[in-house]
Scaffold this motif. Structure first.
Motif, mmCIF file in Angstrom:
data_model
loop_
_atom_site.group_PDB
_atom_site.id
_atom_site.type_symbol
_atom_site.label_atom_id
_atom_site.label_comp_id
_atom_site.label_asym_id
_atom_site.label_seq_id
_atom_site.Cartn_x
_atom_site.Cartn_y
_atom_site.Cartn_z
ATOM 1 N N MET A 1 1.036 -1.231 -0.017
ATOM 2 C CA MET A 1 -0.214 -0.156 0.181
ATOM 3 C C MET A 1 0.803 1.275 0.040
ATOM 4 O O MET A 1 1.767 1.281 0.649
ATOM 5 N N ILE A 2 0.468 2.344 -0.845
ATOM 6 C CA ILE A 2 0.962 3.355 -0.611
ATOM 7 C C ILE A 2 0.402 4.487 0.193
ATOM 8 O O ILE A 2 -0.654 4.744 0.258
ATOM 9 N N LYS A 3 1.385 4.752 1.272
ATOM 10 C CA LYS A 3 0.797 5.836 2.283
ATOM 11 C C LYS A 3 0.633 7.117 1.887
ATOM 12 O O LYS A 3 1.631 7.642 1.326
ATOM 13 N N PRO B 1 -7.207 1.993 -5.322
ATOM 14 C CA PRO B 1 -7.299 0.941 -4.063
ATOM 15 C C PRO B 1 -5.788 0.973 -3.249
ATOM 16 O O PRO B 1 -5.543 0.598 -2.328
ATOM 17 N N GLN B 2 -4.602 0.984 -4.497
ATOM 18 C CA GLN B 2 -3.392 0.896 -3.879
ATOM 19 C C GLN B 2 -2.986 2.048 -2.952
ATOM 20 O O GLN B 2 -1.919 2.069 -2.114
ATOM 21 N N PHE B 3 -3.565 3.044 -2.975
ATOM 22 C CA PHE B 3 -3.499 4.296 -1.958
ATOM 23 C C PHE B 3 -4.071 4.125 -0.608
ATOM 24 O O PHE B 3 -5.403 4.178 -0.642
ATOM 25 N N GLU C 1 4.958 8.752 8.415
ATOM 26 C CA GLU C 1 5.893 8.694 7.243
ATOM 27 C C GLU C 1 5.422 8.278 5.889
ATOM 28 O O GLU C 1 5.684 7.165 5.376
ATOM 29 N N PRO C 2 4.580 8.951 5.253
ATOM 30 C CA PRO C 2 3.671 8.889 4.015
ATOM 31 C C PRO C 2 4.650 8.650 2.963
ATOM 32 O O PRO C 2 5.821 9.329 2.900
ATOM 33 N N ASP C 3 4.301 7.973 1.684
ATOM 34 C CA ASP C 3 5.094 8.073 0.477
ATOM 35 C C ASP C 3 4.532 9.276 -0.318
ATOM 36 O O ASP C 3 5.502 9.777 -1.098
ATOM 37 N N LEU C 4 3.336 9.661 -0.058
ATOM 38 C CA LEU C 4 3.042 10.670 -0.933
ATOM 39 C C LEU C 4 1.858 11.752 -0.129
ATOM 40 O O LEU C 4 1.272 11.177 0.711
ATOM 41 N N ILE C 5 2.021 13.217 -0.451
ATOM 42 C CA ILE C 5 1.167 13.881 0.365
ATOM 43 C C ILE C 5 0.453 14.717 -0.805
ATOM 44 O O ILE C 5 1.219 14.905 -1.615
ATOM 45 N N PHE C 6 -0.778 15.244 -0.693
ATOM 46 C CA PHE C 6 -1.524 16.176 -1.405
ATOM 47 C C PHE C 6 -1.356 17.600 -0.468
ATOM 48 O O PHE C 6 -2.083 17.542 0.675
ATOM 49 N N LEU C 7 -0.941 18.543 -0.922
ATOM 50 C CA LEU C 7 -0.459 19.609 -0.273
ATOM 51 C C LEU C 7 -0.968 20.949 -0.722
ATOM 52 O O LEU C 7 -0.498 21.543 -2.016
ATOM 53 N N ASP C 8 -1.747 21.703 0.082
ATOM 54 C CA ASP C 8 -2.073 22.913 -0.431
ATOM 55 C C ASP C 8 -0.825 24.016 -0.046
ATOM 56 O O ASP C 8 -0.121 23.757 0.780
ATOM 57 N N VAL C 9 -0.691 25.305 -0.555
ATOM 58 C CA VAL C 9 0.315 26.119 -0.427
ATOM 59 C C VAL C 9 -0.195 27.165 0.789
ATOM 60 O O VAL C 9 0.254 27.240 1.590
ATOM 61 N N GLN C 10 -1.266 27.715 0.400
ATOM 62 C CA GLN C 10 -1.436 28.878 1.574
ATOM 63 C C GLN C 10 -2.746 28.321 2.363
ATOM 64 O O GLN C 10 -3.769 27.988 2.223
ATOM 65 N N MET C 11 -2.084 28.253 3.572
ATOM 66 C CA MET C 11 -2.801 27.770 4.897
ATOM 67 C C MET C 11 -2.435 28.787 5.964
ATOM 68 O O MET C 11 -1.431 29.396 6.107
ATOM 69 N N PRO C 12 -3.408 28.643 6.917
ATOM 70 C CA PRO C 12 -3.122 29.481 8.117
ATOM 71 C C PRO C 12 -2.014 28.947 8.910
ATOM 72 O O PRO C 12 -1.410 27.591 8.888
ATOM 73 N N LYS C 13 -1.191 29.765 9.949
ATOM 74 C CA LYS C 13 -0.077 29.550 10.691
ATOM 75 C C LYS C 13 1.200 29.535 9.972
ATOM 76 O O LYS C 13 2.007 30.238 9.984
ATOM 77 N N ILE C 14 1.302 28.362 9.070
ATOM 78 C CA ILE C 14 2.317 28.241 8.283
ATOM 79 C C ILE C 14 1.866 27.710 6.842
ATOM 80 O O ILE C 14 1.092 26.993 6.993
ATOM 81 N N LYS D 1 1.783 10.167 -12.834
ATOM 82 C CA LYS D 1 3.286 10.600 -12.717
ATOM 83 C C LYS D 1 3.866 9.990 -11.531
ATOM 84 O O LYS D 1 5.016 9.418 -11.639
ATOM 85 N N PHE D 2 3.383 9.831 -10.460
ATOM 86 C CA PHE D 2 3.930 9.393 -9.271
ATOM 87 C C PHE D 2 4.098 7.938 -9.266
ATOM 88 O O PHE D 2 5.040 7.438 -8.992
ATOM 89 N N LEU D 3 3.157 7.257 -9.926
ATOM 90 C CA LEU D 3 3.228 5.851 -10.026
ATOM 91 C C LEU D 3 4.346 5.511 -10.781
ATOM 92 O O LEU D 3 5.339 4.486 -10.534
ATOM 93 N N GLN D 4 4.622 6.233 -11.959
ATOM 94 C CA GLN D 4 5.910 5.919 -12.630
ATOM 95 C C GLN D 4 7.061 6.206 -12.072
ATOM 96 O O GLN D 4 8.197 5.247 -12.049
ATOM 97 N N GLN D 5 7.089 7.218 -11.468
ATOM 98 C CA GLN D 5 8.345 7.576 -10.715
ATOM 99 C C GLN D 5 8.465 6.644 -9.605
ATOM 100 O O GLN D 5 9.539 6.260 -9.261
ATOM 101 N N HIS D 6 7.631 6.256 -8.871
ATOM 102 C CA HIS D 6 7.477 5.546 -7.605
ATOM 103 C C HIS D 6 7.985 4.019 -8.200
ATOM 104 O O HIS D 6 8.720 3.512 -7.425
#
Length: 242
Positions: free
Chosen positions: A1-3, A25-27, A47-60, A112-117
């Motif tokens: 599984m891909i965390k 399902p592999q994610f 310790e995930p393998d992949l994150i989906f990350l927003d840029v503009q967020m509160p605090k940092i 793209k991630f799966l190809q690189q991974h």
């Protein structure tokens, strides 16, 4: 599984990513986080393998959060602002999804991630560690806490191996970053690199005096003295109009 993790302060946007991800399902989605601090804790925990990350967020911001990680995971940025795209790809992001994005566009990012991974196990780019968003603040880790330092509070920066020592009136703080990356991120009208190991806040200079051949010393308001190289002196003169 891909965390996997989702880090986005907009519940609707996070929900869309979660919905799109359900077709793979592999994610394994471990957690959905709604700010950078929560995301940082989740990354350290899972310790995930992949994150989906927003840029503009509160605090940092998303970029500031990544700076605090020694080994950041693969990243797909999800944001409503296209001006961060170049910065994201400079950091070797897998992809940059501009909101609102479609399932088809999302699928392309995962492909793209799966190809690189599958193709390699390369380490995350060092540039991700060094990434400094052009802003008026820096984030550093102090023991188990995160400290946000306004750039205007910095007296000078000092290179120490792979780290930068940030000198302020309230103390000194270490940040893992390269001097060149820091120099490029700072406002050149307020900060000048006067030596291979020093970048000064111009507002903190009180005096410049000769020191040995083709070298100088800068006196600062806090009483410290910083060496200035021949090249650094030329930069300093140019900025100060001397």
């Amino acid at each position: 599984m891909i965390k996997t993790l989702i880090i986005d302060d907009e519940p609707l946007a996070a929900g869309i990513v979660q919905e799109f991800l359900a077709g793979y399902p592999q994610f394994q989605l471990l957690e959905v986080c709604y700010d950078g601090f929560q995301g940082l804790k989740a990354i350290q925990k899972h310790e995930p393998d992949l994150i989906f990350l927003d840029v503009q967020m509160p605090k940092i911001t998303g970029f500031e959060m990544l700076e605090l990680l020694d080994e950041p995971p693969a990243v797909v940025f999800t944001t409503a602002f296209d001006e961060y795209a170049l910065k994201a790809f400079d950091a070797n992001a897998i992809d940059y999804l501009l909101k609102p994005f479609s399932q088809t566009r999302f699928n392309q990012a995962l492909d793209k991630f799966l190809q690189q991974h599958g193709a390699s196990n390369r380490e995350p780019s060092a540039e991700m560690h060094d990434l400094a968003e052009k802003s008026n603040r820096l984030v550093v880790r102090v023991k188990n806490e995160i400290k946000v330092i306004p750039v205007s509070d910095v007296i000078f920066f000092e290179a120490q191996d792979d780290y930068i020592l940030i000198h302020t009136a309230s103390g000194k703080f270490l940040k893992k970053m390269r001097m060149k990356s820091l120099e490029e991120a700072l406002d050149s009208g307020h900060f000048v690199r006067v030596h291979r190991s020093y970048i000064l806040n111009l507002n903190e200079i009180t005096q410049i005096e000769p020191y040995e051949r083709d070298n100088y010393l800068v006196h600062l308001k806090n009483g410290e003295k910083v060496p200035v190289s021949k090249t650094g002196y030329s930069r300093l003169r140019q900025v100060l109009g001397l």
